[in-house]
Motif scaffolding. Structure first.
Motif, short mmCIF file in Angstrom:
data_model
loop_
_atom_site.label_atom_id
_atom_site.label_comp_id
_atom_site.label_asym_id
_atom_site.label_seq_id
_atom_site.Cartn_x
_atom_site.Cartn_y
_atom_site.Cartn_z
N GLU A 178 10.08 -12.09 -30.75
CA GLU A 178 9.85 -11.88 -31.97
C GLU A 178 8.97 -12.99 -32.85
OE1 GLU A 178 12.74 -11.73 -30.26
OE2 GLU A 178 14.10 -13.00 -31.29
N ILE A 179 8.98 -14.25 -32.23
CA ILE A 179 8.21 -15.31 -33.05
C ILE A 179 6.67 -15.04 -33.00
CG2 ILE A 179 7.72 -17.65 -32.85
CD1 ILE A 179 10.37 -18.07 -31.63
N VAL A 180 6.10 -14.76 -34.18
CA VAL A 180 4.81 -14.81 -34.35
C VAL A 180 3.96 -16.12 -34.18
CG1 VAL A 180 2.82 -14.07 -35.93
CG2 VAL A 180 5.09 -12.65 -36.11
N VAL A 181 3.09 -15.90 -33.34
CA VAL A 181 2.51 -17.07 -33.01
C VAL A 181 1.05 -17.26 -33.60
CG1 VAL A 181 1.41 -19.01 -31.19
CG2 VAL A 181 3.73 -17.51 -30.96
N THR A 182 0.66 -18.18 -34.33
CA THR A 182 -0.71 -18.20 -34.85
C THR A 182 -1.55 -19.65 -34.97
OG1 THR A 182 -1.90 -17.40 -37.10
CG2 THR A 182 0.01 -18.55 -37.28
N SER A 183 -2.61 -19.66 -35.32
CA SER A 183 -3.20 -20.95 -35.72
C SER A 183 -3.72 -20.86 -37.35
CB SER A 183 -4.40 -21.29 -34.72
OG SER A 183 -5.37 -20.17 -34.91
N GLU A 184 -3.47 -19.73 -37.82
CA GLU A 184 -3.72 -19.67 -39.18
C GLU A 184 -2.67 -20.24 -40.29
OE1 GLU A 184 -5.12 -15.76 -40.62
OE2 GLU A 184 -5.96 -15.40 -38.46
N LEU A 185 -3.03 -21.34 -40.89
CA LEU A 185 -2.18 -22.00 -41.75
C LEU A 185 -1.76 -21.13 -42.77
CD1 LEU A 185 -3.16 -25.81 -42.21
CD2 LEU A 185 -1.08 -24.95 -41.39
N ALA A 186 -2.80 -20.26 -43.30
CA ALA A 186 -2.63 -19.45 -44.50
C ALA A 186 -1.39 -18.51 -44.09
CB ALA A 186 -3.61 -18.65 -44.76
N LEU A 187 -1.32 -17.94 -43.17
CA LEU A 187 -0.08 -16.89 -42.68
C LEU A 187 1.12 -17.82 -42.59
CD1 LEU A 187 0.18 -14.24 -41.67
CD2 LEU A 187 -0.13 -14.96 -39.30
N ALA A 188 1.22 -19.00 -41.78
CA ALA A 188 2.32 -19.85 -41.93
C ALA A 188 2.86 -20.23 -43.47
CB ALA A 188 2.14 -21.02 -41.10
N ALA A 189 1.94 -20.42 -44.10
CA ALA A 189 2.25 -21.17 -45.46
C ALA A 189 2.91 -19.97 -46.22
CB ALA A 189 0.98 -21.63 -46.19
N ARG A 190 2.92 -18.77 -45.98
CA ARG A 190 3.72 -17.69 -46.88
C ARG A 190 5.18 -17.97 -46.54
NH1 ARG A 190 0.19 -12.75 -44.66
NH2 ARG A 190 -1.67 -13.53 -45.34
N ALA A 191 5.52 -18.62 -45.76
CA ALA A 191 7.09 -18.55 -45.38
C ALA A 191 8.03 -19.21 -46.53
CB ALA A 191 7.01 -19.65 -44.05
N ASP A 192 9.16 -18.87 -46.42
CA ASP A 192 10.17 -19.42 -47.51
C ASP A 192 10.43 -20.77 -47.32
OD1 ASP A 192 9.92 -16.91 -48.79
OD2 ASP A 192 11.62 -16.32 -47.50
N MET A 193 10.25 -21.20 -46.30
CA MET A 193 10.64 -22.68 -45.53
C MET A 193 9.81 -23.26 -44.56
SD MET A 193 14.16 -23.21 -43.65
CE MET A 193 14.81 -24.83 -43.06
N LEU A 194 9.29 -24.08 -44.61
CA LEU A 194 8.40 -24.71 -43.70
C LEU A 194 8.89 -25.97 -42.94
CD1 LEU A 194 5.35 -24.30 -45.96
CD2 LEU A 194 5.45 -23.37 -43.86
#
Ligand SMILES: NC(=O)C1=CN([C@@H]2O[C@H](COP(=O)(O)OP(=O)(O)OC[C@H]3O[C@@H](n4cnc5c(N)ncnc54)[C@H](OP(=O)(O)O)[C@@H]3O)[C@@H](O)[C@H]2O)C=CC1
Ligand SMILES: O=C(CO)COP(=O)(O)O
Length: 306
Positions: free
Chosen positions: A40-56
């Motif tokens: 269920e963990i989404v793996v990406t290299s797109e920072l824009a996608l990660a940056a949408r999180a509520d906590m980094l």
């Protein structure tokens, strides 16, 4: 993995697209072999996608934190909490991790996570307890609620500086203890050096405004004990190799090597005595041999214990 275990929806972002694709398909990170990255963990290299999180949570080496947050900041659209997982002090600026985040992403909410937690142990679900600090207690507490699980017990704190100091200094001290063990100075010396190492960590911490409870807590004494007593530690292993006169392990990040010079710069700028850390910095820079450094420490004038 910890956040997913705690029930959060997680995106794992790797800087390299090929690495991200490999982790996504094999469900294994070559940097953490044998640990399955949950489906269920989404793996990406797109920072824009990660940056949408509520906590980094940012887990780059300390010297690369600013670069990583600079890139991330461009994609942030809200005052997201950014939790530093790195343990160190930035070269040149002499800044601690949350200060680097505050400068690189002024609208984010910096926090720091630190404590006795080998990545391998934690990822395998072995239990530990750590400290998570943010200036705002409600934020620190909310982050703890979001990440905590029965095998990963974060305690919240507002003593951000205290937590940052423990994590940075213990790596330098673990190199010293590794050297002593590599030189076969014995179990008594290992305990004595760890304790005197803690004395200087605490002296430094108090001078910079850290609270005593933090320094004797998980992110201070707790992580120091772990790192100064375990072959699993890369900092201890670096010291051990140096003490034995062997080549240090290749390709392993030992943050203490980078923290030592900036830690003693900061200490001397505030007139704080840190003889063990100074000895480590002198050995690493080639200013002292190991034997001269050991003899220098053992022949310091006798004084009251503090
Ligand atoms: N490992 C552990 O047990 C623990 C580590 N820490 C701390 O976490 C920090 C990272 O350590 P660790 O994960 O072990 O280190 P590793 O060397 O295993 O991994 C570092 C990661 O950071 C990435 N990275 C490196 N430079 C950059 C950059 N400029 N921008 C973006 N990403 C970058 C690397 O990407 P790539 O794969 O592409 O090179 C890699 O994924 C350190 O400060 C360490 O002290 C804290 C607690 C425990
Ligand atoms: O910080 C750590 C454990 O808490 C990891 O220690 P090393 O970086 O020395 O392996």
């Amino acid at each position: 993995t910890v956040a997913a275990r705690a029930g959060r929806a997680v995106t794992l972002c790797a800087r390299n697209a090929e690495h991200a694709a490999r982790i996504a398909s094999t469900r294994e990170n070559p940097r953490l072999p044998g640990v399955q990255v949950a489906a269920e963990i989404v793996v990406t290299s797109e920072l824009a996608l990660a940056a949408r999180a509520d906590m980094l949570l940012i887990a780059t080496p300390a010297q690369h934190l600013r670069g990583a947050v600079n890139m991330l900041a461009a994609h942030l659209t809200k005052p997201t909490p950014i939790v530093a997982c790195a343990k160190g002090i930035e070269h040149g600026t002499r800044k601690f991790m949350t200060d680097v985040i505050a400068e690189a992403a002024p609208h984010a909410q910096p926090a720091i996570l630190s404590g006795p937690s080998f990545a391998d142990d934690v990822a395998r679900g072995l239990p530990t307890a750590v400290t998570l600090a943010a200036k705002d207690e409600a934020l620190a507490s909310a982050l703890v609620q979001a990440l905590g699980s029965p095998t990963f017990r974060p305690y919240h704190s507002t003593d951000v500086r205290g937590v940052e100091i423990g994590g940075a200094a213990k790596n330098v001290l673990a190199i010293a203890v590794g050297i002593a063990v590599g030189r076969k100075l014995g179990a008594s010396a290992q305990a004595a050096l760890t304790t005197r190492g803690f004395a200087e960590l605490a002296r430094f911490g108090r001078a910079l405004g850290a609270r005593s409870e933090t320094l004797v807590g998980l992110s201070g004494l707790g992580d120091l004990i772990l790192t100064c007593s375990s072959l699993q530690s890369r900092n201890f292993a670096l010291g051990l190799a140096l003490g034995r006169g062997e080549q240090p392990p290749a390709g392993k990040l030992a943050e203490g090597e980078f923290t030592a010079p900036v830690l003693i710069e900061l200490a001397s700028s505030q007139n704080i005595e840190m003889p063990v850390s100074e000895a480590v910095a002198a050995i690493l820079s080639g200013r002292s041999t190991i034997d001269a450094a050991i003899s220098g420490l053992l022949t310091r004038p006798f004084k009251a214990e503090e």
